[in-house]
Every structure is written in structure tokens, then in C-alpha cells.
Design a protein around this motif. Structure first.
Motif, PDB file in Angstrom:
ATOM      1  N   PHE A   1      20.927 -25.775   5.169  1.00 14.89           N
ATOM      2  CA  PHE A   1      21.909 -26.663   5.783  1.00 14.89           C
ATOM      3  C   PHE A   1      21.301 -27.463   6.929  1.00 14.89           C
ATOM      4  N   GLY A   2      20.239 -26.945   7.540  1.00 13.15           N
ATOM      5  CA  GLY A   2      19.537 -27.724   8.546  1.00 13.15           C
ATOM      6  C   GLY A   2      18.900 -28.964   7.952  1.00 13.15           C
ATOM      7  N   VAL A   3      18.208 -28.788   6.807  1.00 12.06           N
ATOM      8  CA  VAL A   3      17.626 -29.944   6.114  1.00 12.06           C
ATOM      9  C   VAL A   3      18.725 -30.880   5.628  1.00 12.06           C
ATOM     10  N   LEU A   4      19.817 -30.293   5.106  1.00 12.98           N
ATOM     11  CA  LEU A   4      20.944 -31.104   4.642  1.00 12.98           C
ATOM     12  C   LEU A   4      21.546 -31.911   5.786  1.00 12.98           C
ATOM     13  N   GLY A   5      21.725 -31.269   6.955  1.00 13.87           N
ATOM     14  CA  GLY A   5      22.265 -31.973   8.110  1.00 13.87           C
ATOM     15  C   GLY A   5      21.360 -33.107   8.567  1.00 13.87           C
ATOM     16  N   TYR A   6      20.050 -32.879   8.534  1.00 14.76           N
ATOM     17  CA  TYR A   6      19.090 -33.927   8.911  1.00 14.76           C
ATOM     18  C   TYR A   6      19.170 -35.109   7.949  1.00 14.76           C
ATOM     19  N   VAL A   7      19.201 -34.810   6.640  1.00 15.29           N
ATOM     20  CA  VAL A   7      19.278 -35.872   5.636  1.00 15.29           C
ATOM     21  C   VAL A   7      20.597 -36.641   5.770  1.00 15.29           C
ATOM     22  N   MET A   8      21.685 -35.921   6.035  1.00 18.40           N
ATOM     23  CA  MET A   8      22.979 -36.580   6.213  1.00 18.40           C
ATOM     24  C   MET A   8      22.944 -37.557   7.380  1.00 18.40           C
ATOM     25  N   ARG A   9      22.352 -37.141   8.489  1.00 19.40           N
ATOM     26  CA  ARG A   9      22.253 -38.033   9.643  1.00 19.40           C
ATOM     27  C   ARG A   9      21.404 -39.257   9.321  1.00 19.40           C
ATOM     28  N   LYS A  10      20.326 -39.051   8.591  1.00 16.86           N
ATOM     29  CA  LYS A  10      19.450 -40.158   8.220  1.00 16.86           C
ATOM     30  C   LYS A  10      20.174 -41.175   7.345  1.00 16.86           C
ATOM     31  N   LEU A  11      21.030 -40.674   6.444  1.00 14.54           N
ATOM     32  CA  LEU A  11      21.738 -41.544   5.512  1.00 14.54           C
ATOM     33  C   LEU A  11      23.052 -42.081   6.073  1.00 14.54           C
ATOM     34  N   GLY A  12      23.397 -41.666   7.295  1.00 10.28           N
ATOM     35  CA  GLY A  12      24.618 -42.164   7.914  1.00 10.28           C
ATOM     36  C   GLY A  12      25.874 -41.382   7.595  1.00 10.28           C
ATOM     37  N   PHE A  13      25.727 -40.172   7.027  1.00 14.55           N
ATOM     38  CA  PHE A  13      26.884 -39.318   6.756  1.00 14.55           C
ATOM     39  C   PHE A  13      27.103 -38.394   7.954  1.00 14.55           C
ATOM     40  N   GLU A  14      28.342 -38.291   8.403  1.00 17.49           N
ATOM     41  CA  GLU A  14      28.649 -37.439   9.546  1.00 17.49           C
ATOM     42  C   GLU A  14      29.006 -36.029   9.079  1.00 17.49           C
ATOM     43  N   PRO A  15      28.399 -35.004   9.689  1.00 13.95           N
ATOM     44  CA  PRO A  15      28.694 -33.623   9.281  1.00 13.95           C
ATOM     45  C   PRO A  15      30.026 -33.104   9.798  1.00 13.95           C
ATOM     46  N   GLY A  16      30.649 -33.809  10.763  1.00 18.84           N
ATOM     47  CA  GLY A  16      31.891 -33.328  11.348  1.00 18.84           C
ATOM     48  C   GLY A  16      32.999 -33.061  10.341  1.00 18.84           C
ATOM     49  N   PRO A  17      33.348 -34.034   9.484  1.00 21.21           N
ATOM     50  CA  PRO A  17      34.398 -33.773   8.490  1.00 21.21           C
ATOM     51  C   PRO A  17      34.074 -32.614   7.563  1.00 21.21           C
ATOM     52  N   LEU A  18      32.800 -32.407   7.246  1.00 26.51           N
ATOM     53  CA  LEU A  18      32.416 -31.294   6.370  1.00 26.51           C
ATOM     54  C   LEU A  18      32.730 -29.952   7.026  1.00 26.51           C
ATOM     55  N   VAL A  19      32.345 -29.808   8.297  1.00 32.52           N
ATOM     56  CA  VAL A  19      32.583 -28.540   8.991  1.00 32.52           C
ATOM     57  C   VAL A  19      34.072 -28.322   9.226  1.00 32.52           C
ATOM     58  N   LEU A  20      34.793 -29.387   9.595  1.00 26.16           N
ATOM     59  CA  LEU A  20      36.238 -29.264   9.771  1.00 26.16           C
ATOM     60  C   LEU A  20      36.911 -28.801   8.481  1.00 26.16           C
ATOM     61  N   ALA A  21      36.513 -29.406   7.369  1.00 24.40           N
ATOM     62  CA  ALA A  21      37.103 -29.025   6.079  1.00 24.40           C
ATOM     63  C   ALA A  21      36.689 -27.611   5.691  1.00 24.40           C
ATOM     64  N   PHE A  22      35.470 -27.220   6.020  1.00 26.35           N
ATOM     65  CA  PHE A  22      35.002 -25.867   5.709  1.00 26.35           C
ATOM     66  C   PHE A  22      35.838 -24.824   6.453  1.00 26.35           C
ATOM     67  N   VAL A  23      36.110 -25.085   7.729  1.00 29.38           N
ATOM     68  CA  VAL A  23      36.918 -24.157   8.532  1.00 29.38           C
ATOM     69  C   VAL A  23      38.378 -24.176   8.078  1.00 29.38           C
ATOM     70  N   LEU A  24      38.926 -25.381   7.915  1.00 32.10           N
ATOM     71  CA  LEU A  24      40.336 -25.483   7.537  1.00 32.10           C
ATOM     72  C   LEU A  24      40.568 -25.058   6.092  1.00 32.10           C
ATOM     73  N   GLY A  25      39.522 -25.131   5.255  1.00 32.27           N
ATOM     74  CA  GLY A  25      39.666 -24.706   3.867  1.00 32.27           C
ATOM     75  C   GLY A  25      40.012 -23.241   3.747  1.00 32.27           C
ATOM     76  N   VAL A  26      39.502 -22.440   4.700  1.00 31.80           N
ATOM     77  CA  VAL A  26      39.826 -21.015   4.709  1.00 31.80           C
ATOM     78  C   VAL A  26      41.311 -20.799   4.938  1.00 31.80           C
ATOM     79  N   LEU A  27      41.953 -21.714   5.661  1.00 29.53           N
ATOM     80  CA  LEU A  27      43.390 -21.626   5.917  1.00 29.53           C
ATOM     81  C   LEU A  27      44.191 -22.389   4.868  1.00 29.53           C
ATOM     82  N   LEU A  28      43.611 -23.473   4.344  1.00 28.79           N
ATOM     83  CA  LEU A  28      44.327 -24.343   3.418  1.00 28.79           C
ATOM     84  C   LEU A  28      44.581 -23.679   2.063  1.00 28.79           C
ATOM     85  N   GLU A  29      43.570 -23.070   1.497  1.00 32.73           N
ATOM     86  CA  GLU A  29      43.719 -22.485   0.154  1.00 32.73           C
ATOM     87  C   GLU A  29      44.773 -21.378   0.104  1.00 32.73           C
TER      88      GLU A  29
END
Length: 506
Positions: free
Chosen positions: A418-446
Motif C-alpha cells: 500500500f505504500g507503493v500504491l499510495g506513492y503511485v496514486m499521488r504521482k497519478l493525481g489520485f487522492e488516497p483520502g476517499p479510499l481510506v474513508l470508504a475503507f473505514v466506513l465500509g466496515v459500518l456500511l455493509e
């Protein structure tokens, strides 16, 4: 008003251990704010393993101190070096640095400290008044409402977090997908484990967060780091003059209100509040041309809004279990790891945590006001340390911290991936914030969705027919529709702009 709860919070905060961690959190936040590129998100991700050995109230007090402490730390380099140590401090460079060039660095830092203190106190008062009301309202929520609240939080985070709405939604979808990895909580079947025993319990939140925000951010910082060059502006006296205080009264009052309101909005917080406050002051000014040339209002308003927004964002977290931004998502994860679920019952089940965090903010704001100005020159010396050395130390601490949680080599591989993934995401202009928010809220959402469908016998219209969930679902649809229209218009505008140079060359 629950005076017994407030007394409990004060007693919790005034214990020697918690007072020490308030101080440590605020100081650590200021240091992190001074260092360009790190910020509170990466720091809190790196310190998550430390919270395992602390009491839940102490852990949240520490992490909260780091969060709002970093909001002021970034101000120092923004004013003196035109180098924002934290994203929300970018706005301060507009006028703060110009004031420093005019020999007014001291008053700029002084009014920033005063504004941050006032904004923080206003946010705390708002917490005390609004949080119990919101928690009582949330007691009416059932599984359908919690499911839609989580969904709305993800949509709003994507709406406010990035101009590339489709990309942010894609990241949120990936976060929800990652949240399903492991053993089904109801049927017990394995999902997306690919025969791996380590994945049966799902992906560890700390490992994912420390990879995306910790290691990924460190790698990106190392590549793009710039050691500040040149001389630091002379600070001199720090107390603003009476005329400067009169000029700043209105911006501080308006910044407190703007920051408090925007801190409640998912995806809002310091950066959005600072920009909104700056735009408001420039629009209200009789001489808007002063802004960008050393107007003290351009420092007072945004800095006040910045701190107020960072602290009021705890209201939806503590009362609804809904983190408004990635930093609060990490704090939510820290609480869930300790077996504490933020939400309407938190005030009754864990009053020491609920009211302790609020009381600690008062102490933290006082500490910020008392210490930040005398220690300005000390914090500036941190910039002399090479970024590569700081990054190397942070990587070692990250890996040791992750391994110490479960003594698992597999978790180290998760961090690296995920460190490499986070680095690549930043390079490509993708923000990791929505991913982590959805990961945390997914535990409550499902679970909330599945409980709703079990109760309703599989009738999905229950989400629409119930007033609260139906209203919030309509809001989510409206936000998606608005962003879809904006994306289409922006694409057409770019297409027209790209074709104009071609016609000119012909």
C-alpha cells in the motif's frame, strides 16, 4: 446541558498522564506542521501503533492534539519562508509572507496565534452545545439511516476532496471493496482471500493507513522535497498593535463561524475553511487590492477558520461515527481498534472519551497560545535537518510499529504494497483520502445495509420511504448529479480550449 459529563471530561483531562499527552500531542503537531510534506495525516498514521498501549481517552487526546497543533505549526514557515508546512497553511502565505518581508513577521505570527486560540475556543463551545443535540437526534437512527449516513459521507468526501470527481469515486469504490476482504460477519464465508489464512481476518486498518498515508507520503515527500533556502525573516516583537487588533476583530469573528460550520461538512476542515475565510475577507474589504500585499486580515481570518474547522470536525465523528476527513478517519480507526465505536451512544457509554476530548481541546489551545511564539526560533531550526534523514527514520519507525502490533510479517508486506500504491496514486493525481474513508466506513456500511434488508425482508425501498434516510439519500444523488454536470462542462471547456490553438496555427 450535561454538566456531569463536562465535569467527567475535565477530571479526565486534568490527570497527570492526560495532561502530559495533551502537551506531547500539541508539540508534536507543531513540529510536524513546520516540516513540509508530512502533515497530520501521515503523522497520525505513523503513530497509530502507539495508541494500542494507551487508554482510549488518552489515545484520542494525543491524536487530536497532533491534529490541531499541526494547523498552527504550518503557519510558522508559511509566514517566515513562504513554505506551507501543512496544506491548510497555503492561504497564509499570500499575506503572511508579505508581512514578513515588510518587517512585520512578529505581528503576523502573533495574530495567527490569537486567531487560532479564539477559533479553537469557539469550536469547543460549539462542541459542547451542538454535540449533545446532534447525538440525541441520532438516537432516532436505525440501520437504514446509518447506512445512508455512511454512504453520504463517502459521496461528500469525494465531492469535496478532489476536482476529479470520477477519480475520487473510483477510489471510494476501491476502499469499499477492500473493506469486504476477509470472513463474512454474518455467514462466515471467505471473501477475496485467495486461499490466504492471513486475509481471513481482513486487511489490518493500521497497515493499510500507514502504507497509504505513511510510507506512500514519505516516498512522495522524499522525491519532491525542497530544503528551504535563504535567510529566515526576523521575527522581532510578536504582539500586534492596537490598530492591527482592530483590523483583525471582524476577520477573527467571521473566521470562527466559517471554520466551525465548514468543519462539520465531510471533506471540509482546515483547507476549505481557510480558503472560504480569505475569499470572504477580500470580498468585504473596501480595499481588496491590499490582499496579497501584506493585509493582516488575510492572516487573521484564515488562521482562525483553520483551527476552528479542525476542531469542529470532531462533532460528526463523536456523535454520528462519521469522519469528515482522512485525519478523522484515522482517529476513528484508532477507536475501533480499541473496541470503542463512536456514535450516538458514545456520550453515555464512554463519557470520559466524549467529554475528555472536548476538555482537552481547551487545555491544548491554551498551550498553543503560551508556547508557540517563544518557541518559533526552535521550530525553525528543525528545517536544518535533511529531509532524507527524517524520512529514513520515519520509515524505520513505521515498519517497527506495524510489526509490534501483531508480530506479523504479512502486515509488513501489506504496508509495503500500500505504500507503493499510495506513492503511485499521488504521482497519478489520485487522492488516497476517499479510499481510506470508504475503507473505514465500509466496515459500518455493509452491516447496516444487510441488517436493513433482513428487517425489511429484502425491500430496498425502505431506504427511500423513511424520512431521514430518504432525505439524505436524495442529497447524495444531488451531489453526484451536480458533479457529473460539472465534469461534462469542464471536459467541453477543455476541448474548446484545445481546439483554439489549432485554429490559430492554421
Amino acid at each position: 446541558m450535561d454538566f456531569s459529563g463536562i465535569i467527567t471530561g475535565v477530571e479526565t483531562t486534568l490527570t497527570p498522564m492526560n495532561l502530559l499527552f495533551v502537551l506531547l500531542g500539541v508539540l508534536a503537531g507543531m513540529v510536524i506542521g513546520v516540516i513540509p510534506g508530512l502533515g497530520p495525516t501521515a503523522t497520525i498514521a505513523l503513530l497509530l501503533p502507539l495508541t494500542y498501549s494507551l487508554e482510549p481517552a488518552t489515545a484520542v487526546i494525543l491524536l487530536a492534539g497532533i491534529y490541531y497543533g499541526s494547523m498552527y505549526g504550518g503557519t510558522i514557515t508559511s509566514v517566515l519562508l513562504r513554505l506551507p508546512g501543512e496544506a491548510a497553511s497555503v492561504v497564509t502565505t499570500f499575506d503572511g509572507y508579505q508581512m514578513a518581508r515588510q518587517g512585520r513577521a512578529g505581528p503576523a505570527l502573533g495574530i495567527a496565534a490569537i486567531g487560532s486560540f479564539v477559533g479553537g475556543l469557539v469550536a469547543v463551545v460549539g462542541l459542547v452545545l451542538l454535540a449533545p443535540v446532534l447525538a440525541s437526534f441520532a438516537l432516532k437512527f436505525g440501520p437504514p439511516e446509518f447506512a445512508v449516513v455512511a454512504l453520504l459521507g463517502i459521496v461528500l468526501a469525494a465531492y469535496l476532496a478532489s476536482r476529479r470527481f470520477a477519480a475520487a469515486l473510483l477510489m471510494a469504490f476501491c476502499g469499499l471493496l477492500l473493506a469486504t476482504v476477509g470472513q463474512d460477519s454474518i455467514e462466515g464465508s471467505a471473501r477475496f482471500t485467495f486461499g490466504s489464512l492471513e486475509l481471513l481476518n481482513g486487511l489490518d486498518f493500521v497497515a493499510v493507513a500507514m502504507g497509504l498515508f505513511g510510507l506512500g507520503e514519505l516516498l512522495y515527500t522524499l522525491e519532491h522535497s525542497r530544503q528551504p533556502a535563504g535567510t529566515v525573516a526576523r521575527v522581532g516583537h510578536v504582539l500586534p498593535s492596537r490598530a492591527e487588533l482592530r483590523q483583525s476583530r471582524g476577520p477573527i469573528a467571521r473566521g470562527s463561524l466559517i471554520g466551525f460550520v465548514l468543519g462539520l461538512v465531510p471533506g471540509g476542515g482546515g483547507m476549505v475553511a481557510s480558503l472560504a475565510s480569505y475569499a470572504t475577507e477580500k470580498r468585504r474589504s473596501k480595499n481588496p487590492e491590499r490582499f496579497g500585499r501584506g493585509a493582516i486580515e488575510g492572516v487573521a481570518g484564515p488562521e482562525t477558520a483553520n483551527n476552528a474547522g479542525s476542531q469542529s470536525s470532531f462533532i460528526p465523528l463523536l456523535t454520528l461515527g462519521l469522519p469528515p476527513n482522512p485525519v478523522l478517519a484515522l482517529i476513528l480507526g484508532a477507536l475501533l481498534i480499541q473496541g470503542v465505536t463512536p456514535g450516538p451512544q458514545l456520550m453515555n457509554e464512554h463519557p470520559d472519551i466524549f467529554w475528555g476530548v472536548i476538555a482537552s481541546m481547551v487545555v491544548g489551545n491554551v498551550i498553543l497560545l503560551v508556547l508557540n511564539l517563544p518557541l518559533v526560533r526552535v521550530f525553525i531550526r528543525i528545517l536544518d535537518v535533511r529531509v532524507a534523514i527524517l524520512v529514513a527514520l520515519a520509515v524505520v519507525v513505521t515498519m517497527l510499529g506495524v510489526f509490534s502490533i501483531n508480530n506479523s510479517i504479512f502486515d509488513l508486506w501489506v504496508v509495503l504494497v500500500f505504500g507503493v500504491l499510495g506513492y503511485v496514486m499521488r504521482k497519478l493525481g489520485f487522492e488516497p483520502g476517499p479510499l481510506v474513508l470508504a475503507f473505514v466506513l465500509g466496515v459500518l456500511l455493509e452491516p447496516a445495509i444487510r441488517q436493513t434488508l433482513l428487517i425489511s425482508g429484502g425491500d430496498v425501498t425502505v431506504f427511500v420511504t423513511r424520512p431521514i434516510s430518504g432525505t439524505m439519500l436524495a442529497l447524495a444523488v444531488v451531489f453526484i448529479g451536480v458533479m457529473a454536470v460539472r465534469s461534462v462542462r469542464a471536459r467541453r471547456t477543455r476541448h474548446v480550449t484545445d481546439r483554439q490553438p489549432e485554429k490559430a496555427t492554421q
